[in-house]
Design an enzyme around this catalytic site. Structure first.
Site, short mmCIF file in Angstrom:
data_model
loop_
_atom_site.label_atom_id
_atom_site.label_comp_id
_atom_site.label_asym_id
_atom_site.label_seq_id
_atom_site.Cartn_x
_atom_site.Cartn_y
_atom_site.Cartn_z
N ASP A 57 27.11 41.29 36.05
CA ASP A 57 28.00 43.09 36.06
C ASP A 57 28.09 43.82 34.88
OD1 ASP A 57 26.48 43.35 38.90
OD2 ASP A 57 29.07 42.92 39.94
N GLY A 58 29.47 42.50 34.43
CA GLY A 58 30.34 43.16 33.17
C GLY A 58 28.83 43.14 32.15
N ARG A 62 28.17 46.60 30.29
CA ARG A 62 27.92 47.08 28.93
C ARG A 62 26.42 47.91 28.69
NH1 ARG A 62 28.90 48.98 24.12
NH2 ARG A 62 28.46 47.79 22.17
N ARG A 158 56.65 49.34 35.92
CA ARG A 158 57.06 50.00 37.13
C ARG A 158 55.93 51.31 37.95
NH1 ARG A 158 62.24 53.08 33.62
NH2 ARG A 158 59.90 52.34 31.81
N ASP A 177 50.75 52.38 41.91
CA ASP A 177 51.01 51.80 40.85
C ASP A 177 49.78 52.24 39.83
OD1 ASP A 177 52.27 49.86 41.63
OD2 ASP A 177 50.86 47.45 41.90
N THR A 188 32.01 49.45 44.96
CA THR A 188 31.67 48.06 45.23
C THR A 188 32.49 46.67 44.23
OG1 THR A 188 30.21 48.08 44.19
CG2 THR A 188 29.99 48.05 46.57
N TYR A 190 37.13 48.20 41.32
CA TYR A 190 37.93 48.43 41.87
C TYR A 190 38.23 49.16 42.81
CZ TYR A 190 42.51 48.45 39.59
OH TYR A 190 44.22 48.94 39.76
#
Length: 289
Positions: A57-58, A62, A158, A177, A188, A190
């Site tokens: 997928d990376g 790209r 933090r 966060d 699907t 993060y």
């Protein structure tokens, strides 16, 4: 038709497949060019009729960045792990690429996004006007993505204070966060891992998902396709460390981020599906078994 082959150079099987594919295309009188997934790309993308992504997928992400707004279709073949965005390569690459060249594939138009950034010291008036005139933005303040833009806490760990609105209407102020703004394609990735919904690829809006919010009432939100998401950070020591990650790549800025704006891209990313199961069957096989 010239073919651009983008390979994961650290995957020996993908490298071997790229050379085999080049030899096959040459035998058919078709020119091809091989580049690594993270090589500098200084060619004219419009000179190619097809992009073939060999990796996971990376590598596919790209390839989508290289395709940009050109409309050049991308055939992704999996040589990685999960491979949710790409087609299986179990039967080799030749049949799939031949089918793509002959038009025997399913063409999907995927929503992508643009993210614009205002940093400390930038001209706010220019930023507000840049939605209609992008040239007003300084260099390095505008990015495109296919999966998601994530505004997250910095290296100190933090939590950050942020507020977000949709098309000018305030939605929430939270401590968390961070926050993820994803497309249906990125739902699907993060966004899913931080509690967002699975969204069918035809959905044209964006998905907003807070990351570990310090509240019991924060929820994911789906927008209309024409909506603009804006996120603002007040100036404090934790917020000044906040980072922006676009499709897994961290963006570098000289001064702290103050606002980001995310909206649907004007031209879709074209992905080709070859003998691939439907979205819901794929979701079932990957996430529910």
């Amino acid at each position: 038709m010239d073919v651009l082959i983008i390979q994961n150079g650290s995957n020996p099987k993908a490298v071997d497949a790229s050379h085999m594919l080049t030899a096959f295309l040459a035998s058919q009188g078709i020119d091809s060019t091989i580049i690594g997934a993270y090589d500098d790309f200084d060619m004219e993308i419009g000179d190619f009729g097809l992009i073939v992504s060999l990796g996971g997928d990376g590598t596919m992400l790209r390839a989508s960045h290289i395709a940009g707004t050109s409309g050049v279709p991308i055939l992704g073949l999996n040589f990685g792990h999960l491979g949710f965005l790409v087609n299986k390569s179990d039967n080799g690459v030749i049949d799939a690429v031949t089918a793509a060249i002959c038009g025997d594939v399913v063409r999907e138009e995927r929503t992508n996004f643009v993210v614009e950034v205002l940093c400390d010291g930038d001209d706010e008036n220019a930023f507000d006007s840049a939605f209609c005139s992008p040239d007003l933005l300084p260099a390095g303040r505008r990015f495109r993505g296919l999966n998601e833009a994530a505004l997250t806490r910095g290296p100190s760990g933090r939590i950050i204070d942020l507020s977000y609105s949709v098309s000018g209407e305030h939605v929430a102020s939270i401590r968390s966060d961070g926050i993820v703004v994803a497309t249906a394609t990125g739902s699907t990735a993060y966004a899913l891992s931080v509690g967002g919904p699975l969204v069918a690829p035809g959905f044209g809006g964006l998905v907003i998902v807070p990351v570990a919010p310090h509240t019991l009432v924060a929820r994911a939100l789906l927008t209309d396709p024409q909506d603009v998401v804006e996120i603002e950070l007040e100036s404090n020591s934790a917020n000044n460390e906040a980072t922006l990650i676009v499709d897994g790549e961290m963006m570098d800025f000289e001064t702290p981020i103050r606002r980001i704006r995310v909206f649907k891209g004007e031209e879709p990313t074209v992905m080709l599906q070859y003998r691939k199961e439907g979205f819901y069957e794929h979701v079932s096989n990957v996430f529910f078994k």
